[in-house]
Design a protein around this motif. Structure first.
Motif, PDB file in Angstrom:
ATOM      1  N   ARG A 146       0.802  -1.225   0.000  1.00 45.20           N
ATOM      2  CA  ARG A 146       0.000   0.000   0.000  1.00 45.20           C
ATOM      3  C   ARG A 146       0.834   1.274   0.000  1.00 45.20           C
ATOM      4  O   ARG A 146       0.424   2.293  -0.538  1.00 45.20           O
ATOM      5  CB  ARG A 146      -0.934  -0.002   1.208  1.00 45.20           C
ATOM      6  CG  ARG A 146      -1.875   1.178   1.206  1.00 45.20           C
ATOM      7  CD  ARG A 146      -2.873   1.098   2.324  1.00 45.20           C
ATOM      8  NE  ARG A 146      -3.819   2.197   2.210  1.00 45.20           N
ATOM      9  CZ  ARG A 146      -4.624   2.556   3.168  1.00 45.20           C
ATOM     10  NH1 ARG A 146      -4.639   1.911   4.302  1.00 45.20           N
ATOM     11  NH2 ARG A 146      -5.449   3.563   2.993  1.00 45.20           N
ATOM     12  N   TRP A 147       2.003   1.237   0.586  1.00 49.40           N
ATOM     13  CA  TRP A 147       2.817   2.444   0.687  1.00 49.40           C
ATOM     14  C   TRP A 147       3.877   2.548  -0.397  1.00 49.40           C
ATOM     15  O   TRP A 147       4.660   3.483  -0.407  1.00 49.40           O
ATOM     16  CB  TRP A 147       3.442   2.537   2.083  1.00 49.40           C
ATOM     17  CG  TRP A 147       2.375   2.427   3.115  1.00 49.40           C
ATOM     18  CD1 TRP A 147       2.184   1.389   3.991  1.00 49.40           C
ATOM     19  CD2 TRP A 147       1.292   3.320   3.341  1.00 49.40           C
ATOM     20  NE1 TRP A 147       1.058   1.597   4.752  1.00 49.40           N
ATOM     21  CE2 TRP A 147       0.495   2.789   4.370  1.00 49.40           C
ATOM     22  CE3 TRP A 147       0.908   4.528   2.775  1.00 49.40           C
ATOM     23  CZ2 TRP A 147      -0.655   3.412   4.845  1.00 49.40           C
ATOM     24  CZ3 TRP A 147      -0.246   5.145   3.245  1.00 49.40           C
ATOM     25  CH2 TRP A 147      -0.993   4.594   4.266  1.00 49.40           C
ATOM     26  N   ARG A 160       0.679   4.241  -4.131  1.00 46.24           N
ATOM     27  CA  ARG A 160       0.329   5.624  -3.789  1.00 46.24           C
ATOM     28  C   ARG A 160      -0.134   6.376  -5.038  1.00 46.24           C
ATOM     29  O   ARG A 160      -1.046   7.197  -4.985  1.00 46.24           O
ATOM     30  CB  ARG A 160       1.518   6.332  -3.142  1.00 46.24           C
ATOM     31  CG  ARG A 160       1.760   5.902  -1.710  1.00 46.24           C
ATOM     32  CD  ARG A 160       2.700   6.831  -0.949  1.00 46.24           C
ATOM     33  NE  ARG A 160       3.796   7.362  -1.711  1.00 46.24           N
ATOM     34  CZ  ARG A 160       5.021   6.825  -1.776  1.00 46.24           C
ATOM     35  NH1 ARG A 160       5.295   5.733  -1.118  1.00 46.24           N
ATOM     36  NH2 ARG A 160       5.959   7.394  -2.493  1.00 46.24           N
ATOM     37  N   ARG A 161       0.498   6.055  -6.168  1.00 48.81           N
ATOM     38  CA  ARG A 161       0.126   6.713  -7.429  1.00 48.81           C
ATOM     39  C   ARG A 161      -1.306   6.348  -7.833  1.00 48.81           C
ATOM     40  O   ARG A 161      -2.080   7.225  -8.214  1.00 48.81           O
ATOM     41  CB  ARG A 161       1.112   6.318  -8.522  1.00 48.81           C
ATOM     42  CG  ARG A 161       0.905   7.091  -9.805  1.00 48.81           C
ATOM     43  CD  ARG A 161       1.993   6.817 -10.834  1.00 48.81           C
ATOM     44  NE  ARG A 161       1.995   5.422 -11.231  1.00 48.81           N
ATOM     45  CZ  ARG A 161       3.064   4.630 -11.213  1.00 48.81           C
ATOM     46  NH1 ARG A 161       4.235   5.088 -10.824  1.00 48.81           N
ATOM     47  NH2 ARG A 161       2.976   3.378 -11.613  1.00 48.81           N
TER      48      ARG A 161
END
Length: 187
Positions: A145-146, A151-152
């Motif tokens: 997720r990070w 993130r995009r």
């Protein structure tokens, strides 16, 4: 097997589980005659759940780029209208079927493998076919997720939809996943 053949277009080592499929398809109405589009159905983990929710009603169009997966889907889900096509051609796929909009779009696409441009193009194609009341669902793996690609895509979802809600984590999926529930497409 398809992941090993084409890891950049098949984003999962294993098919998604039933719990994730139930959450992903929760936007499919249990009444009426909805048009449901499935992007990147792969082996059909979400396909089965969509078919169960539709219960013979509406239209279910599955858009799969991978020829082998598309053929398998035709055989395993004869009631689904399978189009071997790129998700960016969504409007054309629907037009070929006499449809102009989809009430719900469920995406199993491997967003993290796509460039920013590809992500935006596909989301623009989705937004173009969703009416104001339409819904879009997609997912991401919790462990990634990070990452920059994750993130995009989260940022791209917020750019294409007024409402983006991150659902609860589906811990019994392998790997654990979370679902993005998107509404009110931005034109």
């Amino acid at each position: 097997m398809e992941f090993a053949r084409s890891p950049l277009s098949v984003g999962a080592v294993a098919p998604s589980g039933r719990s994730l499929a139930r959450v992903m398809t929760s936007a499919v109405p249990r009444s009426g005659e909805p048009v449901v589009v499935e992007l990147g159905p792969g082996t059909g983990a979400f396909t089965t759940s969509i078919q169960e929710r539709l219960g013979g009603r509406g239209r279910h169009v599955a858009v799969e780029l991978n020829e082998r997966l598309a053929r398998g889907l035709v055989l395993s889900h004869p009631g689904v209208d399978v189009a071997q096509a790129d998700a960016r051609a969504l409007a054309s796929v629907l037009a070929e079927r006499g449809l102009s909009t989809a009430d719900v779009v469920v995406s199993g696409l491997p967003w993290a493998t796509f460039s920013a441009r590809d992500q935006s193009d596909i989301l623009s194609a989705v937004v173009a076919v969703l009416p104001p009341h339409g819904a879009f669902t997609t997912f991401a793996y919790v462990h990634a997720r990070w990452s920059a690609p994750a993130r995009r895509i989260a940022g791209a979802l917020h750019a294409h939809f007024e409402e983006v809600v991150v659902g609860r984590t589906v811990w019994d999926n392998l790997p654990p996943a979370l679902v993005y529930h998107c509404r009110r497409p931005v034109r």
